[in-house]
Every structure is written in structure tokens, then in C-alpha cells.
Design a protein around this motif. Structure first.
Motif, mmCIF file in Angstrom:
data_model
loop_
_atom_site.group_PDB
_atom_site.id
_atom_site.type_symbol
_atom_site.label_atom_id
_atom_site.label_comp_id
_atom_site.label_asym_id
_atom_site.label_seq_id
_atom_site.Cartn_x
_atom_site.Cartn_y
_atom_site.Cartn_z
ATOM 1 N N PHE A 22 32.078 -29.665 28.537
ATOM 2 C CA PHE A 22 31.079 -30.166 29.470
ATOM 3 C C PHE A 22 30.884 -29.170 30.608
ATOM 4 C CE2 PHE A 22 32.348 -33.847 27.158
ATOM 5 C CZ PHE A 22 31.218 -34.636 27.091
ATOM 6 N N PHE A 23 29.620 -28.908 30.917
ATOM 7 C CA PHE A 23 29.258 -27.962 31.970
ATOM 8 C C PHE A 23 28.198 -28.583 32.867
ATOM 9 C CE2 PHE A 23 30.444 -25.422 28.267
ATOM 10 C CZ PHE A 23 31.366 -24.539 28.818
ATOM 11 N N ALA A 24 28.138 -28.125 34.107
ATOM 12 C CA ALA A 24 27.037 -28.522 34.984
ATOM 13 C C ALA A 24 25.745 -28.005 34.371
ATOM 14 C CB ALA A 24 27.236 -27.933 36.377
ATOM 15 N N GLU A 25 24.727 -28.835 34.384
ATOM 16 C CA GLU A 25 23.440 -28.452 33.784
ATOM 17 C C GLU A 25 22.912 -27.148 34.377
ATOM 18 O OE1 GLU A 25 19.767 -31.029 32.114
ATOM 19 O OE2 GLU A 25 20.493 -31.554 34.095
ATOM 20 N N THR A 26 23.182 -26.901 35.650
ATOM 21 C CA THR A 26 22.714 -25.687 36.312
ATOM 22 C C THR A 26 23.442 -24.437 35.821
ATOM 23 O OG1 THR A 26 24.258 -26.082 38.125
ATOM 24 C CG2 THR A 26 22.010 -26.912 38.404
ATOM 25 N N GLU A 48 20.837 -37.437 24.345
ATOM 26 C CA GLU A 48 19.821 -36.547 23.786
ATOM 27 C C GLU A 48 20.536 -35.366 23.119
ATOM 28 O OE1 GLU A 48 17.246 -33.255 26.128
ATOM 29 O OE2 GLU A 48 17.246 -35.273 26.984
ATOM 30 N N PHE A 49 20.537 -35.334 21.795
ATOM 31 C CA PHE A 49 21.216 -34.288 21.032
ATOM 32 C C PHE A 49 20.229 -33.201 20.624
ATOM 33 C CE2 PHE A 49 23.730 -38.069 20.339
ATOM 34 C CZ PHE A 49 25.017 -37.610 20.494
ATOM 35 N N TYR A 60 24.104 -28.703 21.470
ATOM 36 C CA TYR A 60 24.393 -29.277 22.781
ATOM 37 C C TYR A 60 23.738 -30.641 22.887
ATOM 38 C CZ TYR A 60 19.669 -28.037 24.348
ATOM 39 O OH TYR A 60 18.302 -27.931 24.478
ATOM 40 N N TRP A 61 24.180 -31.413 23.901
ATOM 41 C CA TRP A 61 23.573 -32.700 24.152
ATOM 42 C C TRP A 61 23.690 -33.052 25.621
ATOM 43 C CZ3 TRP A 61 27.599 -31.752 20.924
ATOM 44 C CH2 TRP A 61 28.841 -32.288 21.221
ATOM 45 N N ARG A 62 22.799 -33.956 26.012
ATOM 46 C CA ARG A 62 22.780 -34.439 27.394
ATOM 47 C C ARG A 62 23.142 -35.926 27.361
ATOM 48 N NH1 ARG A 62 18.323 -30.738 27.595
ATOM 49 N NH2 ARG A 62 18.776 -29.135 29.133
ATOM 50 N N PHE A 65 24.545 -40.893 30.649
ATOM 51 C CA PHE A 65 25.502 -41.642 31.461
ATOM 52 C C PHE A 65 26.308 -40.703 32.361
ATOM 53 C CE2 PHE A 65 27.642 -40.628 27.524
ATOM 54 C CZ PHE A 65 28.922 -40.262 27.895
ATOM 55 N N ARG A 66 26.158 -39.396 32.164
ATOM 56 C CA ARG A 66 26.780 -38.381 33.019
ATOM 57 C C ARG A 66 25.683 -37.416 33.485
ATOM 58 N NH1 ARG A 66 31.962 -39.501 33.357
ATOM 59 N NH2 ARG A 66 33.149 -39.965 31.513
ATOM 60 N N PRO A 67 24.836 -37.876 34.418
ATOM 61 C CA PRO A 67 23.720 -37.039 34.880
ATOM 62 C C PRO A 67 24.203 -35.693 35.408
ATOM 63 C CG PRO A 67 23.653 -39.225 35.907
ATOM 64 C CD PRO A 67 24.929 -39.135 35.137
ATOM 65 N N GLY A 68 23.423 -34.669 35.088
ATOM 66 C CA GLY A 68 23.740 -33.334 35.579
ATOM 67 C C GLY A 68 24.707 -32.557 34.713
ATOM 68 N N LEU A 69 25.197 -33.178 33.618
ATOM 69 C CA LEU A 69 26.116 -32.480 32.720
ATOM 70 C C LEU A 69 25.469 -32.216 31.371
ATOM 71 C CD1 LEU A 69 29.569 -34.247 33.251
ATOM 72 C CD2 LEU A 69 28.777 -32.077 34.198
ATOM 73 N N VAL A 70 25.881 -31.129 30.760
ATOM 74 C CA VAL A 70 25.468 -30.787 29.406
ATOM 75 C C VAL A 70 26.750 -30.605 28.593
ATOM 76 C CG1 VAL A 70 24.364 -29.051 27.942
ATOM 77 C CG2 VAL A 70 23.352 -29.660 30.134
#
Length: 105
Positions: A22-26, A48-49, A60-62, A65-70
Motif C-alpha cells: 500500500f502506497f499513498a496515491e500521491t 476499483e481493480f 493495482y487497485w484503489r 474504504f482507505r481513501p488516498g491509498l493505492v
């Protein structure tokens, strides 16, 4: 790093579990084409896969339930030296023959 034993990850990966970093989306740059699949998670939030439209591998997926993480599939790194998971979820659905050392857990 997390290992998931849920039935949906088992179906998605064709394996007894899925593993994700898991990483920060940024901090994630997505390049290239992907196909998308969405489903509702047990949390009631959408996941979202994105997968390769050529070979079908999850990339990857978003997890909403964990906003801002990928989440990036461990296999996408193709690096046997990548750090091991430190957390497991849905362990009640773990195949009884699967043994994983999560270190400090």
C-alpha cells in the motif's frame, strides 16, 4: 504490505491469497493502459481493480474504504527480495495448509 485470505482475493488471483503493498496515491505514477473491474467490498465500499488487458494480471487497485491509498500487487514488482507482508486479513478463510511467517504478528 498485507496478505489477504478473502474469497474474492482467492478468486481474483487464482491463488490461496493475495498480497499487496500500500502506497499513498500521491507516491504512485500509473503509466500505460489498464482494464478496470469494480466490486463492493465487505466494508460496503467500492474497490476499483486495474489489470493488464493483455495478460490479465492484477496490477493495482484503489480500496475506497482507505481513501488516498493505492494497493499494488506484490507480483507486479517481480522482486523476490521485496519485503514480506506484516499483516494478514480474513485469516478465518485461510486454507488450512497455508503457513505464512508474518514476523512480529
Amino acid at each position: 504490505m498485507a496478505l489477504c485470505h478473502c474469497l474474492e482475493c482467492q478468486k481474483r488471483t487464482g491463488a490461496p491469497f493475495g498480497v499487496a503493498a500500500f502506497f499513498a496515491e500521491t507516491a504512485v505514477a500509473v503509466d500505460g493502459v489498464s482494464s478496470e473491474y469494480r466490486r463492493m467490498g465487505d466494508s460496503g465500499h467500492e474497490i476499483e481493480f486495474h489489470f493488464c488487458p493483455t495478460c490479465g494480471s492484477s496490477v493495482y487497485w484503489r480500496p475506497h474504504f482507505r481513501p488516498g491509498l493505492v494497493a499494488v500487487a506484490l507480483g507486479a514488482f517481480a522482486d523476490p527480495a521485496f519485503p514480506a507482508p506484516s499483516k494478514a486479513v480474513y485469516t478465518e478463510r485461510r486454507h488450512p495448509w497455508v503457513a505464512v511467517d508474518l514476523g512480529s504478528e
